[in-house]
Structure formats: C-alpha cells, structure tokens
Design a protein around this motif. Structure first.
Motif, PDB file in Angstrom:
ATOM      1  N   PRO A  40     -19.003 -11.256  -6.894  1.00 22.16           N
ATOM      2  CA  PRO A  40     -19.054  -9.835  -6.548  1.00 22.16           C
ATOM      3  C   PRO A  40     -17.900  -9.079  -7.219  1.00 22.16           C
ATOM      4  CG  PRO A  40     -19.218 -11.219  -4.581  1.00 22.16           C
ATOM      5  CD  PRO A  40     -18.807 -12.113  -5.705  1.00 22.16           C
ATOM      6  N   VAL A  41     -18.177  -7.866  -7.641  1.00 19.81           N
ATOM      7  CA  VAL A  41     -17.147  -7.082  -8.304  1.00 19.81           C
ATOM      8  C   VAL A  41     -15.967  -6.811  -7.377  1.00 19.81           C
ATOM      9  CG1 VAL A  41     -18.196  -4.860  -7.710  1.00 19.81           C
ATOM     10  CG2 VAL A  41     -16.723  -5.030  -9.720  1.00 19.81           C
ATOM     11  N   GLU A  42     -16.249  -6.669  -6.076  1.00 20.04           N
ATOM     12  CA  GLU A  42     -15.172  -6.425  -5.114  1.00 20.04           C
ATOM     13  C   GLU A  42     -14.189  -7.597  -5.077  1.00 20.04           C
ATOM     14  OE1 GLU A  42     -18.727  -4.120  -4.207  1.00 20.04           O
ATOM     15  OE2 GLU A  42     -18.393  -6.305  -4.349  1.00 20.04           O
ATOM     16  N   ARG A  43     -14.715  -8.794  -5.175  1.00 22.80           N
ATOM     17  CA  ARG A  43     -13.849  -9.974  -5.163  1.00 22.80           C
ATOM     18  C   ARG A  43     -12.993 -10.027  -6.425  1.00 22.80           C
ATOM     19  NH1 ARG A  43     -15.771 -16.272  -5.832  1.00 22.80           N
ATOM     20  NH2 ARG A  43     -13.711 -17.228  -5.507  1.00 22.80           N
ATOM     21  N   PHE A  44     -13.618  -9.779  -7.570  1.00 28.46           N
ATOM     22  CA  PHE A  44     -12.863  -9.799  -8.826  1.00 28.46           C
ATOM     23  C   PHE A  44     -11.758  -8.751  -8.811  1.00 28.46           C
ATOM     24  CE2 PHE A  44     -11.976  -8.522 -13.179  1.00 28.46           C
ATOM     25  CZ  PHE A  44     -11.824  -9.738 -13.821  1.00 28.46           C
ATOM     26  N   MET A  45     -12.078  -7.546  -8.344  1.00 27.18           N
ATOM     27  CA  MET A  45     -11.095  -6.460  -8.289  1.00 27.18           C
ATOM     28  C   MET A  45      -9.940  -6.828  -7.373  1.00 27.18           C
ATOM     29  SD  MET A  45     -12.220  -3.646 -10.018  1.00 27.18           S
ATOM     30  CE  MET A  45     -11.721  -2.213  -9.096  1.00 27.18           C
ATOM     31  N   ARG A  46     -10.260  -7.419  -6.234  1.00 27.30           N
ATOM     32  CA  ARG A  46      -9.223  -7.796  -5.266  1.00 27.30           C
ATOM     33  C   ARG A  46      -8.285  -8.853  -5.858  1.00 27.30           C
ATOM     34  NH1 ARG A  46     -12.451  -8.805  -1.686  1.00 27.30           N
ATOM     35  NH2 ARG A  46     -12.590 -11.070  -1.773  1.00 27.30           N
ATOM     36  N   VAL A  47      -8.856  -9.841  -6.532  1.00 28.59           N
ATOM     37  CA  VAL A  47      -8.042 -10.901  -7.136  1.00 28.59           C
ATOM     38  C   VAL A  47      -7.172 -10.334  -8.259  1.00 28.59           C
ATOM     39  CG1 VAL A  47      -8.145 -13.035  -8.474  1.00 28.59           C
ATOM     40  CG2 VAL A  47      -9.663 -12.730  -6.523  1.00 28.59           C
ATOM     41  N   ALA A  48      -7.751  -9.454  -9.083  1.00 33.50           N
ATOM     42  CA  ALA A  48      -7.004  -8.872 -10.189  1.00 33.50           C
ATOM     43  C   ALA A  48      -5.850  -8.009  -9.683  1.00 33.50           C
ATOM     44  CB  ALA A  48      -7.934  -8.044 -11.075  1.00 33.50           C
ATOM     45  N   GLN A  49      -6.096  -7.203  -8.663  1.00 36.19           N
ATOM     46  CA  GLN A  49      -5.048  -6.342  -8.111  1.00 36.19           C
ATOM     47  C   GLN A  49      -3.922  -7.164  -7.494  1.00 36.19           C
ATOM     48  OE1 GLN A  49      -7.051  -3.664  -5.412  1.00 36.19           O
ATOM     49  NE2 GLN A  49      -8.254  -2.703  -7.046  1.00 36.19           N
ATOM     50  N   THR A  50      -4.269  -8.254  -6.856  1.00 34.48           N
ATOM     51  CA  THR A  50      -3.239  -9.130  -6.270  1.00 34.48           C
ATOM     52  C   THR A  50      -2.374  -9.750  -7.356  1.00 34.48           C
ATOM     53  OG1 THR A  50      -4.678  -9.642  -4.390  1.00 34.48           O
ATOM     54  CG2 THR A  50      -2.847 -11.138  -4.800  1.00 34.48           C
ATOM     55  N   ALA A  51      -3.023 -10.231  -8.419  1.00 32.16           N
ATOM     56  CA  ALA A  51      -2.286 -10.853  -9.527  1.00 32.16           C
ATOM     57  C   ALA A  51      -1.339  -9.861 -10.182  1.00 32.16           C
ATOM     58  CB  ALA A  51      -3.270 -11.405 -10.555  1.00 32.16           C
ATOM     59  N   ILE A  52      -1.787  -8.628 -10.349  1.00 30.87           N
ATOM     60  CA  ILE A  52      -0.969  -7.605 -10.992  1.00 30.87           C
ATOM     61  C   ILE A  52       0.192  -7.200 -10.091  1.00 30.87           C
ATOM     62  CG2 ILE A  52      -0.980  -5.226 -11.849  1.00 30.87           C
ATOM     63  CD1 ILE A  52      -3.945  -5.763 -12.666  1.00 30.87           C
ATOM     64  N   ALA A  53      -0.074  -7.048  -8.805  1.00 37.14           N
ATOM     65  CA  ALA A  53       0.976  -6.631  -7.866  1.00 37.14           C
ATOM     66  C   ALA A  53       2.079  -7.678  -7.757  1.00 37.14           C
ATOM     67  CB  ALA A  53       0.364  -6.366  -6.496  1.00 37.14           C
ATOM     68  N   MET A  54       1.732  -8.954  -7.970  1.00 30.70           N
ATOM     69  CA  MET A  54       2.711 -10.028  -7.834  1.00 30.70           C
ATOM     70  C   MET A  54       3.521 -10.267  -9.104  1.00 30.70           C
ATOM     71  SD  MET A  54       0.496 -12.797  -5.614  1.00 30.70           S
ATOM     72  CE  MET A  54       1.836 -13.982  -5.606  1.00 30.70           C
ATOM     73  N   ASN A  55       3.168  -9.590 -10.183  1.00 27.94           N
ATOM     74  CA  ASN A  55       3.884  -9.769 -11.443  1.00 27.94           C
ATOM     75  C   ASN A  55       4.304  -8.411 -11.995  1.00 27.94           C
ATOM     76  OD1 ASN A  55       4.899 -10.493 -13.926  1.00 27.94           O
ATOM     77  ND2 ASN A  55       3.166 -11.787 -14.494  1.00 27.94           N
ATOM     78  N   PRO A  56       5.549  -7.987 -11.758  1.00 29.34           N
ATOM     79  CA  PRO A  56       6.014  -6.673 -12.218  1.00 29.34           C
ATOM     80  C   PRO A  56       5.891  -6.476 -13.722  1.00 29.34           C
ATOM     81  CG  PRO A  56       7.574  -7.647 -10.671  1.00 29.34           C
ATOM     82  CD  PRO A  56       6.581  -8.705 -11.000  1.00 29.34           C
ATOM     83  N   ALA A  57       5.977  -7.552 -14.484  1.00 27.34           N
ATOM     84  CA  ALA A  57       5.876  -7.430 -15.942  1.00 27.34           C
ATOM     85  C   ALA A  57       4.524  -6.869 -16.366  1.00 27.34           C
ATOM     86  CB  ALA A  57       6.112  -8.793 -16.597  1.00 27.34           C
ATOM     87  N   LEU A  58       3.489  -7.153 -15.587  1.00 28.02           N
ATOM     88  CA  LEU A  58       2.158  -6.625 -15.899  1.00 28.02           C
ATOM     89  C   LEU A  58       2.098  -5.123 -15.688  1.00 28.02           C
ATOM     90  CD1 LEU A  58      -0.067  -9.392 -14.251  1.00 28.02           C
ATOM     91  CD2 LEU A  58       0.343  -9.038 -16.689  1.00 28.02           C
ATOM     92  N   LEU A  59       2.841  -4.634 -14.697  1.00 28.08           N
ATOM     93  CA  LEU A  59       2.848  -3.197 -14.414  1.00 28.08           C
ATOM     94  C   LEU A  59       3.547  -2.413 -15.516  1.00 28.08           C
ATOM     95  CD1 LEU A  59       3.736  -3.336 -10.607  1.00 28.08           C
ATOM     96  CD2 LEU A  59       1.490  -2.893 -11.624  1.00 28.08           C
ATOM     97  N   ASN A  60       4.496  -3.066 -16.201  1.00 30.44           N
ATOM     98  CA  ASN A  60       5.248  -2.382 -17.257  1.00 30.44           C
ATOM     99  C   ASN A  60       4.634  -2.578 -18.635  1.00 30.44           C
ATOM    100  OD1 ASN A  60       7.197  -1.579 -15.352  1.00 30.44           O
ATOM    101  ND2 ASN A  60       8.279  -3.536 -15.542  1.00 30.44           N
ATOM    102  N   ALA A  61       3.581  -3.389 -18.715  1.00 25.61           N
ATOM    103  CA  ALA A  61       2.954  -3.663 -20.009  1.00 25.61           C
ATOM    104  C   ALA A  61       1.965  -2.552 -20.381  1.00 25.61           C
ATOM    105  CB  ALA A  61       2.234  -5.005 -19.959  1.00 25.61           C
ATOM    106  N   ASP A  62       1.486  -2.631 -21.601  1.00 28.38           N
ATOM    107  CA  ASP A  62       0.512  -1.659 -22.095  1.00 28.38           C
ATOM    108  C   ASP A  62      -0.745  -1.694 -21.218  1.00 28.38           C
ATOM    109  OD1 ASP A  62      -0.649   0.082 -24.328  1.00 28.38           O
ATOM    110  OD2 ASP A  62      -2.058  -1.600 -24.294  1.00 28.38           O
ATOM    111  N   ARG A  63      -1.103  -0.547 -20.642  1.00 30.96           N
ATOM    112  CA  ARG A  63      -2.209  -0.500 -19.679  1.00 30.96           C
ATOM    113  C   ARG A  63      -3.554  -0.842 -20.329  1.00 30.96           C
ATOM    114  NH1 ARG A  63      -0.150   2.686 -15.380  1.00 30.96           N
ATOM    115  NH2 ARG A  63       1.822   1.600 -14.937  1.00 30.96           N
ATOM    116  N   GLN A  64      -3.753  -0.384 -21.538  1.00 31.49           N
ATOM    117  CA  GLN A  64      -5.032  -0.643 -22.192  1.00 31.49           C
ATOM    118  C   GLN A  64      -5.241  -2.139 -22.397  1.00 31.49           C
ATOM    119  OE1 GLN A  64      -7.424   1.675 -22.784  1.00 31.49           O
ATOM    120  NE2 GLN A  64      -8.683  -0.105 -23.262  1.00 31.49           N
ATOM    121  N   SER A  65      -4.168  -2.842 -22.803  1.00 32.24           N
ATOM    122  CA  SER A  65      -4.285  -4.284 -23.003  1.00 32.24           C
ATOM    123  C   SER A  65      -4.501  -4.991 -21.662  1.00 32.24           C
ATOM    124  CB  SER A  65      -3.033  -4.832 -23.695  1.00 32.24           C
ATOM    125  OG  SER A  65      -1.893  -4.756 -22.854  1.00 32.24           O
TER     126      SER A  65
END
Length: 294
Positions: A40-65
């Motif tokens: 389900p797309v909801e599950r994928f979105m939830r997992v992706a958001q969790t992974a991003i929130a737990m890694n600050p380096a992802l928040l500072n990286a190029d958003r498009q990539s």
C-alpha cells in the motif's frame, strides 16, 4: 480617525522534516502507480518518512535526488526500511541502495530459486568447502556459544528449482580487494563504513548472481550503485608503472642470433660491394611539356 490595519502575519516556515513530508505527500499518486498491489502507498510513505526523519543528512541533501531515490525503490518494490533498502546520502545527493534482504527478494522474484543465503565465517566456526565429481560442497557449523573469533571470510549459496547448488566463497583478502576499488571506500558516508556487513554480503551475492537466473530490477539497481559508489563484485586490476614497463619490454621483438652461414654470406656480399665502383647517375633535367617529343 484612521483605522489601524493589523499587520499581516507571514506564514510560518515549515521545518525541513515537514517540508519533505509535504513533498512526499504530493508525490503519493505517482508512488501508488509505481508500487505493486501488495505494498500500500500509505505503508511506503510511512516507512520513507520515518527513514528520513531518523537521518538528518537526508533532510539537508538535494530534495530532488531524495524524491527520485524514493521513486526508484518504489518501482523495484523495495521498502526504504534499512532492511530491504536504504536512502543513502552521498555528497549532497541521495542514492537508493538495495540491502541484502532486498537483493535476495529481487533474486527470488526470478522464480527460479528455492533457497539463497549469504553468511560470514569466523575462525572458530567449523567450515569446509570442497569440489568433487558431484560439484561444489560446503559444510558450515557456526560456533553457537563463546567467542567466534575474527572473521575469515564469507560465502553465498543458492539452490535452484532443479535442485542444483551454486556456491561462492570469498576470503577477507578478496573482500578487501573489492573494497579498495570502490570510489566511495574512504568517504565518511561510504556504505562500506555505515553498512560493512551488508556490503560484504552484497559483494558475494552479486558475484554469485552472475551464475544465477537474475532479474532486470536487480541489474538496474546494481548499475545505479556502480555509477554512484563504484561497487564492484570483482576487484579492478590496477597496473603499476613497473608492470607496464615489463610488458613493453616483453612486447619487443626478439632478435635471433645469426648463424655462421649467414655471417659468411653477408661478409662476402660486403666485400663484393666494396670492390664494385658505383656508377655515376646523370641528373635528370625536366623539360617543359612543349619540348617533349611527340
């Protein structure tokens, strides 16, 4: 009396994590089209958001990539949960990386495999590997209690639907040779530093996969990882200056010594040349075209 207009309040700027969440939400319809029905797309979105929130380096990286990396994993049916897949910051970009569980998942998707495993071997384990007329054989009994000692190697084993066994074994020297050829080996964000065991397993699985029915999804993700991290299953041969020079010397034509008969013939020929006077050659004077005889 003039009315005083209240100051217009500027909308509060969203935090980076909220900005990314908003961006992912906008892309939800596209993720849904890319994902298979069982994710389900909801599950994928939830997992992706969790992974991003737990890694600050992802928040500072190029958003498009970052969004592109999420889309690639969605297309391959891989969750960015750190087990099947991961979003790896490298420089200012984000690259999708398929972990060992995701790699095995994609290999199984070929429908030709019954079993596939990859396991490290330690010096206090019982380990045997041999080849006989029946093919490849392996016996590994990990030490269940006590110190297993230092790691001495790693192996991968696959069993196909026709019960044939394929085995790949690598020593730590083999693994280190592959690691040294990786462009990202010394980088702080290198997967060799952040996921060392995963990279070992990926290396030997990729070597084993060359001999197995594979999937195009796995080939695509490997090609992307090669371009970004320089991940290879085989070490790249680096030729030193001495090796190149030695090969150049070896490439020179070998001059065989002349026989005695050849030496006598050449000596007599030189004597005859010296005794024979050279004829003077008269210079040729070019005439104009009008003076040439008809």
């Amino acid at each position: 009396m003039n009315e005083v207009k209240p100051k217009e309040l500027k909308p509060k700027e969203l935090k980076p994590v909220d900005q990314v969440r908003e961006g992912l939400t906008k892309l939800a319809p596209q993720f849904k089209l890319a994902l298979p029905a069982h994710i389900p797309v909801e599950r994928f979105m939830r997992v992706a958001q969790t992974a991003i929130a737990m890694n600050p380096a992802l928040l500072n990286a190029d958003r498009q990539s970052l969004y592109s990396a999420c889309m690639v994993l969605a297309q391959k049916s891989i969750l960015p949960d750190g087990r099947e897949g991961a979003l790896v910051p490298f420089g200012d970009k984000v690259t999708p990386m398929v972990m060992i569980a995701g790699t095995l998942k994609l290999l199984r998707n070929s429908g030709e495999l019954k079993t596939i495993v990859a396991e490290p071997v330690y010096e206090n384990d019982f380990f045997e590997y041999w080849i006989d007329f029946n093919g490849q054989n392996l016996n590994h009994k990990p030490m269940m209690f006590g110190d297993r000692g230092k790691q001495i190697g790693i192996y991968a084993l696959a069993k196909t639907k026709d019960d044939s066994i394929t085995i790949e074994v690598m020593s730590m020297a083999d693994i280190d040779a592959v690691k040294r050829t990786s462009r990202s080996a010394n980088a702080d964000s290198s997967p060799w530093k952040t996921f060392p065991t995963e990279m070992q397993k990926k290396t030997i699985i990729r070597r084993l996969a060359k001999r197995l029915p594979s999937s195009t999804d796995l080939d695509d993700i490997h090609e992307l990882e090669d371009k970004t991290f320089g991940i290879q299953s085989e070490p790249i041969e680096v030729k030193s200056a001495e090796v190149v020079e030695q090969k150049q010397i070896e490439a020179k034509p070998v001059v065989k010594p002349k026989s005695k008969i050849q030496q006598i013939v050449e000596a007599k020929t030189n004597v005859i040349k010296q005794q024979t006077p050279e004829k003077e050659v008269e210079p040729i004077i070019e005439d104009s075209a009008s003076e040439l005889p008809l």
